[in-house]
Enzyme design. Structure first.
Site, PDB file in Angstrom:
ATOM      1  N   PHE A   1       1.770  -0.463   2.234  1.00  0.00           N
ATOM      2  CA  PHE A   1       0.714   0.517   2.462  1.00  0.00           C
ATOM      3  C   PHE A   1       1.265   1.928   2.306  1.00  0.00           C
ATOM      4  O   PHE A   1       2.361   2.229   2.797  1.00  0.00           O
ATOM      5  CB  PHE A   1       0.161   0.414   3.892  1.00  0.00           C
ATOM      6  CG  PHE A   1      -0.525  -0.877   4.218  1.00  0.00           C
ATOM      7  CD1 PHE A   1      -1.899  -1.008   4.064  1.00  0.00           C
ATOM      8  CD2 PHE A   1       0.189  -1.958   4.709  1.00  0.00           C
ATOM      9  CE1 PHE A   1      -2.545  -2.195   4.389  1.00  0.00           C
ATOM     10  CE2 PHE A   1      -0.447  -3.151   5.035  1.00  0.00           C
ATOM     11  CZ  PHE A   1      -1.815  -3.262   4.869  1.00  0.00           C
ATOM     12  N   ASP A   2       0.481   2.776   1.667  1.00  0.00           N
ATOM     13  CA  ASP A   2       0.741   4.191   1.788  1.00  0.00           C
ATOM     14  C   ASP A   2       0.295   4.588   3.197  1.00  0.00           C
ATOM     15  O   ASP A   2      -0.643   3.995   3.740  1.00  0.00           O
ATOM     16  CB  ASP A   2      -0.075   4.960   0.738  1.00  0.00           C
ATOM     17  CG  ASP A   2       0.104   6.462   0.871  1.00  0.00           C
ATOM     18  OD1 ASP A   2       1.247   6.904   0.968  1.00  0.00           O
ATOM     19  OD2 ASP A   2      -0.911   7.166   0.898  1.00  0.00           O
TER      20      ASP A   2
END
Length: 842
Positions: free
Chosen positions: A531-532
């Site tokens: 995930f960013d």
């Protein structure tokens, strides 16, 4: 595996030649994309434009995708290659679709062709070698009627209602072949046009013919037991059953044989004729009845999935109320231009993508984003501004075509033409997704290429069995025909496409765009998600949490300095300092700063009156001069960072005057979503962020991540994805699809959130979550897992039945009637099993 190569001229502004670092970077990024085997500069003449040569696998990546990738990394690709998506009427099943693929690939200049049983054809071709005239002529030879076509030009895909005559006219225009039609769609996709095979009963002709065949067979069979009725009466009824049951079978068999091939239709016809020659009219009629009924039901079942996708195109109303000079008039949506104001009445559909300029209402966005709760909409602050090029429109101001207004009237400023609306792009991308084959489908196609010739050899030997075994030729013939029917891989051919079609359709209805079978299958096999952080796991809106003055400095004075300097920067953290700082200062006067200088990844410098102000992290001051922060100050900074804050140390000339701390708060649904992902089998969930490691660890602990990798620059995120792929085999990257595009390109599956508001995210991601909601992710992954499971079930059923039925027919345990029943039954079983995906709920 089939590999292709193509050459595209490289035109990069301000680049002297192909040895420039920009070209090398372009090649490096492109080679990281799955499906691109090799990218290099082709050997060209010294005075010509350098050309990039792409070696690629067309089953994984399309020319259109290669062009968009190259353009995104800085290359202007000349339009040598065309990309067509055509909707046709007349493809009856997967096997016919494959025949059409082969026929189109025989056209010189056609590089790739993919056809589906749903009536969609995707073509990639060299515009210098062929054009629409030649392509449409070939489609006419295949007895296909073009309903719609869309082609790629500099503005992307344009859809227009077409007929063969018009398509031919356009083809004759040569270079104008890739047309741009401003018109809208009058054609109703919801109608079952794709399977209206003609005939007196319209779209249901095939099913009605099958029922008539069954009725005649049943009556004839019943009358054969009545002694007072002559035999010719039953025979006449059987002949009638042959006509109605064999009409479509014979039609297709003749077409296939004329092209030098033959499919199951031809084999069924041969078996039925053989039965008639041997006097077994009832058995031949039964065979044709079961076969035609099975095919008709297969079409009916597949239509359910197609309708789900076709319904998307019907979401947008065909007209809008245009407000001009104080008056409103009803116009077609194709006449709406950017900047026009439309009026949307209560409880009616919104006609165009736009921003609210007047009125407040709640809008049901479920048709586009899948959100179950209506979203409140308010007018933009500046109604005169042009928002058509603005990528950062607030959700409370933006509306989409096809969504449903609530109880109040809204006035909306159009920001996209009808052909470019989010809905139009979604429909086009979903249709294209149907033509992208999954790894399992490619595998089954390969299996069939070897399996079918083997079966034909076996059947040839069985036809000669009467020479070895003491039996009449009729018995050998029957056995051979039964084996042909038993071995026909109809269920195998449709097992994967039906599941992919149903999966893509269900996802689209839930606000998730899955671009084909490959990402659908890959998503179902994932064990790791990256995930960013900012805007994905967190709100993306950092807040000022603490202001810590040092020495004699007052809090308000420190804030004034911070707001003055950060006001010169457009960094998201700087904007947060200015916004929250001004709120705390309650209207107090802010001094003017100047001479801003940014230090990448460390902080900023600026002048304030006669003073030099420095704001940044500890790294900024380590290399600045000998006046490094004291251990006491450094400890305070690290203490704040340990609590999940992003800190900024402020120095005035040579004196450290204070610390400000900000925190990007996690999304409310993040913890629950990650818990759900863990439950469905995602073992590793990794956050990739540019924030320092302590901030990353604090957020990870709060929301339940397994790993947090901090202090990463954008290019280091790409390296992190590569490292994860080595450890986990398949990794998805979840981000916004814009800043995270390089990392997404290197992941197995790129998942973009909030794609409805971003054209870039829609185009670059493998999977696009239309709503900016993390909680949609478990639905998308759960659906993909279910689809993967159903594909496996279908493969076992289709291959298992063939494996059992072949020896059963060879050794006489099953006759041709039983073989047809089981053959058609297995085909229907895999189709209806796939349709279960349409009812999938998280």
């Amino acid at each position: 595996m089939k590999k292709l190569q193509l050459k595209i001229p490289v035109i990069l502004p301000q680049v002297p030649n192909e040895k420039d670092a920009c070209v090398k970077r372009l090649i490096k990024e492109l080679e990281a994309e799955e499906g691109l085997e090799k990218v290099h500069i082709a050997d060209e003449q010294a005075d010509s434009v350098p050309q990039l040569c792409f070696h690629y696998d067309p089953d994984i990546i399309s020319i259109d995708r290669i062009q968009s990738l190259a353009e995104r990394t800085g290359a202007e690709i000349t339009e040598k290659y065309g990309h067509l998506l055509i909707e046709v009427n007349g493809i009856r099943h997967t096997r016919q679709a494959r025949t059409i693929e082969k026929s189109l690939l025989a056209i010189e200049g056609v590089l790739e062709a993919s056809a589906t049983a749903g009536g969609l054809i995707r073509l990639e071709y060299d515009k210098r070698e062929t054009n629409l005239e030649e392509i449409s002529a070939r489609l006419e030879k295949e007895n296909l009627k073009v309903d719609k076509s869309s082609s790629a030009d500099e503005d992307g895909f344009v859809s227009a209602e077409k007929d063969p005559e018009k398509l031919n006219e356009e083809g004759k225009k040569g270079k104008e072949a890739d047309h741009k039609d401003k018109g809208g769609h009058d054609h109703e996709e919801g109608e079952d046009h794709a399977h209206a095979h003609g005939g007196i009963f319209g779209k249901n002709t095939e099913l009605i013919f099958a029922i008539i065949c069954g009725a005649l067979l049943g009556i004839g069979f019943g009358l054969s037991y009545v002694a007072s009725i002559p035999d010719w009466v039953s025979l006449s009824l059987y002949v009638g059953a042959y006509f109605f049951g064999g009409y479509f079978t014979a039609k297709e068999a003749i077409q296939t044989v004329a092209k030098g091939g033959f499919e199951i239709d031809f084999l069924m016809l041969v078996a039925a004729i053989g039965a008639a020659v041997l006097g077994e009219w009832a058995e031949g009629a039964l065979l044709l009845f079961l076969f035609s009924l099975g095919h008709a039901l297969e079409h009916y079942a597949m239509n359910k999935a197609r309708k789900s996708i076709a319904a998307l195109a019907d979401l947008a109303p065909k007209t809008a109320l245009l407000k001009k000079d104080g008056k409103t008039e009803e116009v077609g949506i194709e006449k709406l231009g950017i900047g026009d104001i439309i009026v949307v009445k209560p409880n009616s559909k919104i006609s165009a993508d736009g921003v609210v300029v007047d009125g407040k209402s709640s809008v049901n966005q479920a048709p586009i984003t899948g959100e179950s709760v209506p979203v409140d909409k308010v007018p933009v602050e500046d109604s005169a501004k042009d928002y058509s090029e603005d990528d950062d429109i607030k959700d409370e101001n933006r509306v989409f075509a096809g969504t449903i207004n609530g109880n109040n009237t809204l006035e909306i400023k159009v920001i996209k033409e009808a052909k470019d609306s989010t809905l139009s792009r979604l429909v086009k991308l979903v249709n294209e997704a149907q033509t992208q084959k999954s790894p399992t489908q490619l595998l089954t196609d390969k299996f069939e290429r070897y399996f079918v010739p083997s079966v034909l050899v076996l059947v040839g030997l069985l036809l000669l069995a009467f020479l070895v075994i003491d039996e009449p030729f009729s018995a050998s013939f029957y056995r051979a025909m039964a084996v042909l029917v038993a071995a026909s891989p109809c269920a195998l051919a449709i097992s994967t496409p039906s599941a992919v079609l149903s999966g893509v359709a269900r996802a689209a209805r839930g606000g998730v765009l899955i671009k084909g079978g490959r990402p659908l299958e890959d998503l179902g096999e994932l064990t790791a998600l990256a995930f960013d952080k900012t805007g994905t796991l967190t709100e993306g809106k950092p807040k000022l949490t603490q202001v810590v003055p040092l020495g004699d400095m007052q809090e308000n004075e420190l804030l004034k300095i911070a707001v003055a300097v950060e006001g010169l920067s457009d960094h998201p953290l700087a904007k947060a300092v200015v916004r929250d700082g001004k709120e705390r200062l309650e209207g107090k006067e802010i001094p003017d700063a100047s001479n801003l200088e940014a230090v990448l990844g460390k902080g900023i410098k600026a002048s304030l009156s006669e003073d030099k102000i420095y704001i940044g992290n500890l790294d900024l001051f380590e290399g600045l001069d000998e006046r490094t922060p004291s251990e006491k100050i450094a400890t305070k900074v690290r203490g704040l960072e340990g609590g999940g804050n992003t800190t900024m140390l402020i120095r005035k000339n040579e004196e450290y005057i204070g610390i400000i701390a900000l925190m990007d708060t996690p999304r409310g649904a993040a913890k629950q979503t990650l818990s759900e992902l863990k439950e469905i089998g995602i073992k590793r969930m990794i956050m990739l962020t540019g924030d320092n490691q302590k901030v990353a660890d604090a957020v990870a602990e709060e929301i339940g991540l397994t790993d947090a990798w901090g202090s990463l620059l954008p290019e280091e995120k790409v390296d992190a994805i590569k490292k994860l792929k080595e450890q986990e085999s398949k990794v998805a990257m979840v981000g916004d699809g814009v800043n995270d595009a390089p990392a997404m390109a290197n992941s197995t599956v790129g998942i973009a959130m909030g794609a409805a508001g971003s054209d870039v995210a829609l185009e670059t991601a493998d999977i696009a979550l239309m709503a900016d909601k993390l909680e949609t992710l478990p639905f998308a992954i759960g659906l993909s897992r279910k689809a993967k499971a159903i594909i496996k079930q279908n493969l076992w059923v289709s291959l298992g039945i063939v494996a059992l039925l072949i020896p059963a027919t060879i050794f006489g345990f099953a006759n041709i009637g039983v073989a047809v029943v089981i053959h058609e039954g297995s085909t229907l079983l895999v189709v209806f099993n796939a349709l279960r995906l349409l009812a999938y709920n998280k």
